[in-house]
Design a protein around this motif. Structure first.
Motif, PDB file in Angstrom:
ATOM      1  N   GLY A 128       0.851  -1.227  -0.039  1.00  0.00           N
ATOM      2  CA  GLY A 128      -0.008   0.081   0.038  1.00  0.00           C
ATOM      3  C   GLY A 128       0.914   1.158  -0.041  1.00  0.00           C
ATOM      4  N   ASN A 131      -0.291   8.442  -1.384  1.00  0.00           N
ATOM      5  CA  ASN A 131       0.200   8.950  -2.563  1.00  0.00           C
ATOM      6  C   ASN A 131       0.144  10.401  -2.656  1.00  0.00           C
ATOM      7  N   PRO A 132       1.518  10.919  -2.904  1.00  0.00           N
ATOM      8  CA  PRO A 132       1.620  12.495  -2.767  1.00  0.00           C
ATOM      9  C   PRO A 132       1.040  13.330  -4.056  1.00  0.00           C
ATOM     10  N   VAL A 133      -0.396  13.197  -4.245  1.00  0.00           N
ATOM     11  CA  VAL A 133      -0.938  13.934  -5.550  1.00  0.00           C
ATOM     12  C   VAL A 133      -0.750  15.247  -5.300  1.00  0.00           C
ATOM     13  N   PHE A 137      -5.503  16.907  -1.671  1.00  0.00           N
ATOM     14  CA  PHE A 137      -5.965  15.627  -1.460  1.00  0.00           C
ATOM     15  C   PHE A 137      -5.282  14.740  -0.371  1.00  0.00           C
ATOM     16  N   ASN A 139      -4.805  10.827  -0.458  1.00  0.00           N
ATOM     17  CA  ASN A 139      -4.859   9.760  -1.510  1.00  0.00           C
ATOM     18  C   ASN A 139      -4.264   8.490  -0.871  1.00  0.00           C
ATOM     19  N   PHE A 140      -4.501   7.582  -0.712  1.00  0.00           N
ATOM     20  CA  PHE A 140      -4.127   6.155  -0.294  1.00  0.00           C
ATOM     21  C   PHE A 140      -4.454   4.957  -1.285  1.00  0.00           C
ATOM     22  N   SER A 141      -3.620   4.105  -1.266  1.00  0.00           N
ATOM     23  CA  SER A 141      -3.915   2.868  -2.277  1.00  0.00           C
ATOM     24  C   SER A 141      -3.573   1.443  -1.023  1.00  0.00           C
ATOM     25  N   LYS A 274      -6.704  -0.703  -4.678  1.00  0.00           N
ATOM     26  CA  LYS A 274      -7.895   0.286  -4.502  1.00  0.00           C
ATOM     27  C   LYS A 274      -7.231   1.676  -3.921  1.00  0.00           C
ATOM     28  N   THR A 275      -7.507   2.640  -4.646  1.00  0.00           N
ATOM     29  CA  THR A 275      -6.838   4.012  -4.556  1.00  0.00           C
ATOM     30  C   THR A 275      -8.231   4.769  -4.089  1.00  0.00           C
ATOM     31  N   VAL A 276      -8.108   5.398  -2.880  1.00  0.00           N
ATOM     32  CA  VAL A 276      -9.163   6.485  -2.329  1.00  0.00           C
ATOM     33  C   VAL A 276      -8.772   7.619  -2.253  1.00  0.00           C
ATOM     34  N   TRP A 277      -9.446   8.558  -3.049  1.00  0.00           N
ATOM     35  CA  TRP A 277      -9.194  10.096  -2.841  1.00  0.00           C
ATOM     36  C   TRP A 277     -10.211  10.677  -1.712  1.00  0.00           C
ATOM     37  N   HIS A 278      -9.639  11.612  -1.122  1.00  0.00           N
ATOM     38  CA  HIS A 278     -10.477  12.578  -0.248  1.00  0.00           C
ATOM     39  C   HIS A 278      -9.951  13.952  -0.059  1.00  0.00           C
TER      40      HIS A 278
END
Lengths: 282, 480
Positions: A128, A131-133, A137, A139-141, A274-278
């Motif tokens: 996992g 992720n430094p988008v 946001f 953002n994690f996988s 699975k990647t989730v954004w918030h």
């Protein structure tokens, strides 16, 4: 007192229960020396479909279990196998292994459960990521199990391949259906007996004994099977048939190979990311 | 008073389109050996833009040979050198960003606002991200000495021509592979312009080859015996064909296919924000988005209120000239796609759903479809099950979170999903239970090179972006 041996009935393992083939069929298993060993249940298409149902119904609970719990369950399988070590060794010898090879294979198989057990709560850490988008946001996988994995393990070494392919699939929360080759059916059944007494929830591992050429096509074409391990398929035309059938619902496929993926790469075959954004903000 | 927008067209002077194009093989534009020509058009005007080569089998073979021969050197270059080439490409793409954006809009029909502000910045970012990976592959989590695969056959769709090109080429090259890329039949022009970028970056000949054509060209490429990898983005239907055609080979495959994403709005959501997200989710890029939020699942208690807000917002969308900086909804990419959207929306009406479409003037020429919302949709309707790939939203309702999850997962696809609620624990629990590769919570259609993208189930396999995206182009030593 009579010393007449009580012989074991060799059944299929579906949904946590030992069942005869729905077809009523059996095959004669002979030892490497040609002596009669058992009439073993010969799995049919219907048995394969029943196994898919039980694997699917087990999936939600098993994939939803905590990683800690799954790790303990896998470790428990090693414990039970350890207690039955001599039995596995005898069975391998009966089917043609030397005592030395048989002992080594069983020890490796037990160690493999222990090794995989330890992965259960490390997978998400190692696979996992945060992720430094480029944006405000979080953002994690995370890795998640693919679903139901149909497995046709290699025939030699029989027990080790069974354990390695099954443990790699279920450690992350997949459920599985294994087609054990006729020659592997003794250790397959003994493994099923270990699984049945080791807290692995019913349906997480289903073991069918029989002929892959007959049953595998039904699993390869089954729309509720998400992935297929073809490592034990040696005939080219059967492999092509199975891979084409698997393409129908885009199953994840492991092809046979002299150098099969090992370790984490083997586990990762049956994982999704699975990647989730918030958004962040006050 | 109502403010009217004056036309604000982006100038096309920055773009130079040749009257015809050959194929980019081994670092040069060459004429086809056995192909033919076809015309590429501007879908907003139907104006012919250029004559494009429909590459034949011999052309495909030449391109694969060029990639194979370039692979010998490219794969052995130090990763830092490969990385430097990719950094050069990233910079040139930034320098020529506006030119690419205008050309993309002309050939694709998407609003300039999107090609300029979304597509092209992401394209450059993707090359920058993977440039930095090229000398750090041993840190990708695939084992100590990951190796490139060889020649990658890459086939990309028409909805994000340059973005998909970058998702394919950047990781492949960083990992040490060489590529033969086929852009979509209807949108070849930016890929051909990218060939010029490769030349400007002095990329060694054969490392990137670009062959144009249609399905047959793609099939010839996928079935070529001398490729090691197939990477495809497109329809699930073609994805199946590819997965089937590589049966029995050693070719590795990654597929990024269709979707039918659920965008779930709970009763406690910030409604105005959610409306923006729903609109963005389905009308961004005319809905030509594999991860589009094409199924709105709205909690029953707020359905009427929410739909009123949604209709009100959709009525402010401006459909028209994609080059106009104020345009929200551009042209449908092709006549064929328009026909498909029309067929599916007709089925929606025939099957009993209620249709609402934005009342707006559609330009006389070109391919257009007004943003459309269907209500009274059931899960059995084709518009709730099939990927429309157009600006068409199907609205369904739910009462409990469990029902929302069940409905969201009730599809053979599993690419993306959206969640709108102000409750953090609910976001995490719903996200956990959705069988989809990308979950946007209180946002939608966000992309980033560090963020893995790809689907569960019949949405394909493999991921693009980030560290896991490298796995598609590397093999590892088999050590426990």
């Amino acid at each position: 007192m009579s010393d007449l041996t009580v012989m074991r009935t060799h059944k299929l393992f579906i949904g946590g229960a030992f069942v005869r083939s729905e077809s009523g069929r059996t095959f004669v298993l002979n030892s490497a020396k040609g002596t009669f060993v058992a009439n073993v249940a010969l799995a049919s298409r219907k048995d394969a479909r029943d196994a898919v149902l039980s694997a699917r119904s087990a999936f939600e609970k098993w994939s939803g279990a905590t990683a800690y719990n799954r790790g303990q369950v896998l470790y428990r399988v090693a414990e039970i196998m350890q207690g039955r070590k001599d039995q596995f060794v005898e069975e391998l010898i009966l089917m043609g292994s030397s005592k030395r090879d048989a002992t080594k294979e069983v020890e490796q198989a037990i160690d493999q459960w222990v090794w995989y057990a330890g992965w259960s709560d490390k997978l998400a850490m190692v696979n996992g990521s945060a992720n430094p988008v480029a944006g405000n946001f979080f953002n994690f996988s995370v890795p998640e199990p693919t679903g139901i994995v149909a497995i046709i393990p290699t025939v030699t070494p029989s027990l080790y391949a069974l354990v390695d392919s099954v443990a790699a699939a279920i450690v992350s929360g997949n459920s599985s259906i294994v087609i054990a080759a006729k020659k592997s059916s003794l250790v397959a059944l003994s493994l099923a007996e270990c699984l049945a007494t080791s807290d692995v929830p019913p349906g997480v591992v289903n073991i069918l004994t029989g002929d892959a050429a007959e049953i595998a096509p039904w699993l390869a074409s089954h729309s509720d099977v998400n992935a297929i391990d073809l490592s034990g398929i040696s005939k080219k035309d059967l492999l092509i048939e199975l891979e084409k059938a698997a393409a129908e619902n885009l199953k994840r496929v492991l092809r046979p190979d002299k150098n099969l993926p090992q370790g984490l790469n083997r586990i990762n075959l049956w994982l999704e990311t699975k990647t989730v954004w918030h958004p962040r903000g006050y | 008073m109502v403010f009217q927008y004056a036309p604000a067209p982006e100038s096309t002077k920055i773009v130079k389109i040749d009257s015809s194009y050959g194929l980019f093989i081994n670092g040069k534009f060459v004429k086809s050996k056995d192909g033919s020509q076809y015309k590429t058009i501007n879908p907003a005007t139907e104006e012919v833009l250029s004559e494009i080569t429909l590459a034949g089998k011999k052309d495909v073979d030449l391109a694969v040979k060029a990639a194979r021969s370039a692979y010998q050197k490219w794969s052995k270059l130090p990763g830092s050198v490969r990385g430097k080439y990719l950094y050069r490409i990233a910079r040139i793409l930034q320098e020529r960003s506006r030119e690419f954006a205008v050309l993309e809009t002309i050939n694709n029909g998407k609003p300039i606002r999107e090609s300029r502000d979304v597509d092209m910045p992401l394209v450059a970012a993707h090359f920058f991200h993977y440039a930095g990976w090229a000398d750090k592959l041993e840190h990708a989590g695939l084992g100590p000495k990951p190796q490139s695969l060889g020649v990658a056959a890459q086939i990309i769709p028409w909805n994000f021509p340059m973005l998909m090109l970058s998702w394919k080429i950047a990781p492949a090259l960083a990992a040490g592979n060489t590529v033969v890329l086929k852009p979509a039949e209807t949108t070849p022009l930016t890929a051909l312009l990218f060939a010029e970028v490769c030349q400007q970056a002095d990329l060694p000949p054969g490392v990137v080859n670009i062959i144009t054509g249609a399905g047959e060209t793609g099939a010839a490429l996928v079935n070529h015996p001398n490729i090691d990898k197939v990477a495809f983005t497109g329809s699930t239907e073609v994805g199946r064909l590819i997965a089937s055609s590589v049966a029995g080979t050693k070719k590795k495959v990654t597929l990024e296919l269709g979707g039918k994403a659920a965008n779930i709005v709970f009763d406690d959501a910030a409604l105005d924000q959610a409306v923006e997200g729903i609109v963005n989710g389905i009308f961004f890029n005319q809905g030509h988005v594999c991860c589009a939020g094409s199924r709105l699942l709205v909690q029953e208690s707020i359905k009427d209120e929410f739909l009123d807000l949604l209709y009100e917002r959709v009525q402010t969308l401006r459909l028209g000239d994609p080059l106009d900086k104020n345009t929200d909804v551009g042209a449908i990419n092709s006549a064929a796609q328009l026909a498909k959207i029309q067929e599916l929306t007709q089925s929606g009406e025939q099957e009993g759903a209620d249709r609402w479409s934005l009342k707006c003037d559609l330009p006389e020429k070109g391919f257009w479809f007004a943003p459309t919302v269907f209500t009274n949709v059931t899960q059995a309707h084709r518009i709730a099950r099939e990927e429309i790939f157009g600006p068409v939203l199907s609205v369904l309702t739910f009462r409990t979170p469990q029902e929302a999850i069940e409905k969201a997962n009730n599809t053979p696809f599993g690419l993306s999903a959206g969640i709108w609620t102000e409750k953090g624990s609910r976001i995490l629990e719903v996200a956990n239970n959705l069988r989809a590769g990308v979950v946007w919570a209180n946002t939608f259609n966000k992309f980033d090179p560090t963020s893995p993208f790809g689907g569960y189930k019949e949405s394909g396999y493999g991921r693009e972006g980030g560290r896991v995206g490298l796995a598609a182009y590397l093999k590892s030593e088999n050590k426990k």
